[in-house]
Scaffold this motif. Sequence first.
Motif, PDB file in Angstrom:
ATOM      1  N   PHE A  55       0.740  -1.233   0.133  1.00 37.46           N
ATOM      2  CA  PHE A  55      -0.230   0.027  -0.130  1.00 37.46           C
ATOM      3  C   PHE A  55       1.070   1.361   0.038  1.00 37.46           C
ATOM      4  N   HIS A  56       2.198   1.129   0.369  1.00 35.14           N
ATOM      5  CA  HIS A  56       2.897   2.253   0.241  1.00 35.14           C
ATOM      6  C   HIS A  56       3.681   2.260  -0.902  1.00 35.14           C
ATOM      7  N   LYS A  57       3.611   1.340  -1.921  1.00 34.39           N
ATOM      8  CA  LYS A  57       4.516   1.634  -3.127  1.00 34.39           C
ATOM      9  C   LYS A  57       3.897   2.362  -4.058  1.00 34.39           C
ATOM     10  N   GLU A  58       4.592   2.819  -5.036  1.00 36.02           N
ATOM     11  CA  GLU A  58       4.202   3.273  -6.200  1.00 36.02           C
ATOM     12  C   GLU A  58       3.295   2.566  -7.155  1.00 36.02           C
TER      13      GLU A  58
ATOM     14  N   PRO C 557      -6.438   1.105   1.382  1.00 39.45           N
ATOM     15  CA  PRO C 557      -5.071   1.538   1.130  1.00 39.45           C
ATOM     16  C   PRO C 557      -5.073   2.856   1.177  1.00 39.45           C
ATOM     17  N   VAL C 560      -4.073   3.509   4.557  1.00 37.73           N
ATOM     18  CA  VAL C 560      -2.682   3.076   5.108  1.00 37.73           C
ATOM     19  C   VAL C 560      -1.658   4.181   4.767  1.00 37.73           C
ATOM     20  N   ASN C 561      -1.953   4.692   3.390  1.00 36.01           N
ATOM     21  CA  ASN C 561      -1.033   5.850   2.726  1.00 36.01           C
ATOM     22  C   ASN C 561      -1.561   6.535   1.642  1.00 36.01           C
ATOM     23  N   THR C 564       0.456   7.713  -2.441  1.00 41.99           N
ATOM     24  CA  THR C 564       0.997   6.938  -3.436  1.00 41.99           C
ATOM     25  C   THR C 564       0.581   7.395  -4.904  1.00 41.99           C
ATOM     26  N   THR C 565       1.468   7.207  -5.841  1.00 43.90           N
ATOM     27  CA  THR C 565       1.213   7.880  -7.047  1.00 43.90           C
ATOM     28  C   THR C 565       0.923   6.542  -7.941  1.00 43.90           C
ATOM     29  N   THR C 566       0.587   6.918  -9.184  1.00 45.07           N
ATOM     30  CA  THR C 566       0.144   5.913 -10.266  1.00 45.07           C
ATOM     31  C   THR C 566       0.854   6.377 -11.529  1.00 45.07           C
ATOM     32  N   ARG C 567       1.529   5.596 -12.220  1.00 44.74           N
ATOM     33  CA  ARG C 567       2.287   5.846 -13.402  1.00 44.74           C
ATOM     34  C   ARG C 567       1.826   4.513 -14.188  1.00 44.74           C
TER      35      ARG C 567
END
Lengths: 323, 223, 654
Positions: A55-58, C557, C560-561, C564-567
């Motif tokens: 959940f922390h990852k891009e 999610p 939780v954080n 986050t980014t989406t690419r």
Amino acid sequence: MNIETKNIILILSQIIGLLLLSPMVNSVIKKMKGLLQGRKGIPLFQGYYDLTKYFHKETVISDQTSWIFSTTPLIVFSSTLTAGLFVPMFFEIESIGMFGGVILFVYLLSLGRFFMSLAAMEPGSGFCGMASSREMMLSVLIEPVMLLSLIVLCLLSNSTQIPTIITSLVKHDLTFPSISYVLAIFALFIISIAEIGRIPFDNQETHYELTMIHEGMLLEYSGKLLGLMVWANWLKQLIIISLICNLIFPWGIINKFTLISISTGLAFYILKILIISIIITLGETVIAKVRLFRVKDILVTSFAISVLALILVIQELGRVSMP
Amino acid sequence: MNNFLTQEFTTPIISYFTVVLLLMSILITGSNRLKSIVKFYLLQSSCLVIITLIIGFSINNPETLRIAIITLLGKCIVIPLALNFVIDKSQANKEVVPIISPSTTVLIASALIAFVYGLSMTQNFGRIAYYPGLFNAAISIILIGLLIMISRKKALTQIIGLYVMENGIFALTLDTVFGMPFVVEMGISLDLFIGVLIMGVWTLRIKQSFDSIDVSKLSKLKG
Amino acid sequence: MENNILLLEFSILFFIIGALFSLVLGLYSNKLGIYTSSIFAIIAALFSLLSSVNVLLHKNSFKIELPINIPLLTPILSVDPFSAFFIFLISLISISVSIFSIGYLKSESTKTSIPLLVFLYNLFLLSMILLVSANDALLFLIFWESMTLISYGLIISNTSSDESRSAGFIYLLMTHIGSAFLLFLFLIMANYSGSFSFESFHGVYKKMPDNLNLLLFIFALIGFGTKAGLIPLHIWLPEAHPAAPSHISALMSGVMIKTAIYGLLRVTFEFLNPNSYWWGVCLLLVAVSTALVGIIYASQENDIKRLLAYSSIENIGIIFIPISTGIIFYSLRLYDLAAISLVISLFHTLNHSIFKSLLFMASGSVISTTHTRSFSKLGGLIKKMPKTSLFFLIGVLAICAFPPLNGFASEWLIFQNLLALFNTSSNVIKTIGIISASLLGLTGAICIATFIKLFSGIFMAMPRTHLVEYAQESSKSMIFSLFISSSLCLLIGLFPLFTISLICPAASTLINLSQVNSAAFSNNQILHINNTVSGHYSPTLILLLLLSFSFLGFIIPKLVNNKTTTRKDETWSCGISPKAEFEYTPTGFIQPIEVIFSGLHIPKDFYYKWIYLPIYDVLNKFSYKVKTVQSGVVQVYLTYIFIALVISIIWVSL
């Protein structure tokens, strides 16, 4: 406390219980497997660490994909969780019978599988496509047998609701549990192993793309989306294990809520899950994964076993109703 | 005669073991490893021994005890050992080459069981049997044994089919006349044992001559 | 009552006017013809829809006398709730198909002759509505024939292709074999009842021997089964449906083959007497194998419309499952359960009409923009046709029977219905019923794989050929009709009880020993059948749960954080930049299933070789023998006449 609030509280606790327990169960199986193989195994809380990490990852997704790819994790997650409501953990929810029975349960699981396979076709990667194709092949074999064995159990208890099946098992004379029941459970157990994608049907720990089935479909997922998919898979595993363990040991489903009954129910439930996990772990350690097209023979055999169970059910019930 | 093993008490127990008999024959048809087939056969034979013992005690017949011991020796020890020996010698563990694929055979087998149980609804079927469930199972097992012999190519699996059939016949006689006369049973066991020896030798010879134990190669011998 | 008559008369009138006007205007300008035909069809269909809903709601029936005078024939249309249900179905589908055809025909106008097409289109709809309301066997046969001939005209309207012509021929041949059986059926019944009117046929079985009863049932099964596409009578269906223009395919698959269900049910339950449960058991076996073999064929197809046509065969099999359980219950005198089975079968008929026409229309959009029916040449269309793909996906979800759409509602009921067979006393029925349920599950699973193959082949991943490059989103009218159909899928799925309450009068008309109503299907407004292995299904709750859990999956999610980014990046393919050649093709996708079911995959020429050719040979030989009678000498023919005269004189004088 009136019934509706009670039911809502129970449903909420079932959801929270499933969500919280599922990563743990997976870690326990992995840990035991590690111990059996002479390793230390992973920490028991590894599942939660993994989820927070995801959940922390891009999130990187393929540029070939559309909205289907990014909504699939939500659909898989929600359909699995909905299916999870039909299987009691260790307490009975009365109103759950009103949403649907085993048929809905099977179709909800296959709804998740449908979207997973569909989304796997989307990035246009050969590995994902292959995994998706194989998953479909497995599901074609799994679904009829799962339905048949569950229906046999339904016929024994004259209800399509899983909680009713379990409670009616307890009420019956348990010195001689009916033989057709044992056979149906046996078939269901084989099918469940295939459904949660474990050895000998699928290897969850493989790192080689050509042998992946479930993992292969997740290859293009990352970050939050992967986290949800993985979590949904663990959920499914817990649900199926709960189903199996409650059918094999139908005792200890509570419907009165005192502190003592809740704690004994929970303890008993954990014990049952542990037993099933140990069986699965032992199986994974001892048995090797079979060739893809050999899977058919195993699943067809379990189909034949459920047919045998059906024939015996008809004999038994026929004898009872005859004057 | 007063006996604590009344029919009410034995029927459910026997029905359990009966189903195990059926289950094992299904597993034998569905499996394609010879070694596991031998294991299933061993289990099936052990169930038969147990059934024999239960029936023997319930009717207080010392004869059945003797039959049980002989069966235990023959079917649970000697034959599996001999089979395993032949399998090791001919290195044929994985070579269950079927004419009809195992899964189709299994489906046919379950259809056969359904057929037999369907027949058991008729008046005359199984009239003479003491335990109707065992009778149905015995008939099914005989048919399944034949099916195995029909559907497989290898000499070894064919002889296993023969054994499965013999188990069925044994169960049948057990259920109808409480076991064969001792001499007959001895004779049959001996026949089968000699059968396995001959088959073993035969298999090895076929393997030596044709580099395979495929029975269909024998059709080359025809002029 | 009066209103209903007027509405139906208006509708018939509008269809006829629409047909004539559009023919005339179509000769002048294609576009004008298309608009006139569609608008008149929509108005007419709305009229008949209203009329039929009225009949279904108030459970009354009415008659219209046609202003034609033909000997032997009572030209009366009679609409009872059972007919009204089918009028409802036809009108419902024809509204959305008519809307679709506006945009579709404009893009197809180069390939087909529009005036003929639009003329026949209205007549086709009319003939179906007249067919299901005919109250006389001869009238029924006339409309049956005209429906067949008009649809034949529509199939061969695709003037440019040889495929259309050969498909049309097979279609004509097969349906005429069917019609011949129907003719025999009605003639024999008329012989016993003394008249051709359907009213006189009621309970005609009482006057005839039992064996004849069975024979007539088999005749009806062959006659109507040919039209419906039961295996092995299905061979025309996968040829004819794809050859027609897509909106016609939608009508043929969605509606026309359902008229066979109408005929079969009417003949079986009103005129004949299913007196032995073996009728039902045998039909159940036929139905299950039709479903299974149909879907296995579908899974092997690479042509969009052929795949859908085979899937129609599968669904006909599924519709026949509750029909056969109905026959079983009827023969065991469990009339309420029989009526419930019929309701379920009609419910699935309706659902299949909706989602199959939706799928045919959506694939029509795809075909008309890419000019190919082979979906292994497509791919990636979801980016070019986002709306069409969404509606296509809804159709796919409905046909794969996923909750909470309409396909699942009816399939769930079918499962419950099969489980109800366990309450009968015969072990054969019990075993076959439960195993059929499992095989229905198998069919469903293969169906899922098939439609993943179809959808991913058309819409997903990278384009496999250049055909996709010029594709564009279809026109507004097409999108709108897809929208109507897919919202119907969702609405019926969410509120099945309302639809069932419309169907119940239809089933109770057929089995007048039972007054089934929607209460038999509900327990506190939740779908449930009494008197079976109990079970409940509440679609709205399921949708609510699915939505709220999706929200949960969305929000966790985030909690939780949130940062986050989406690419977006290219698909990983072992370090090479991805190409369409790396993709799994539709054929590759289905290959494992093909291997597994290779035993069940009967080669397609099997039917020709083993069923049709032998019959053909026998007939041929017989004809050769008869040929000797034809000597070609005039005197011989005169002798025949002479002999015939003498015999008839003797006959009369006796």
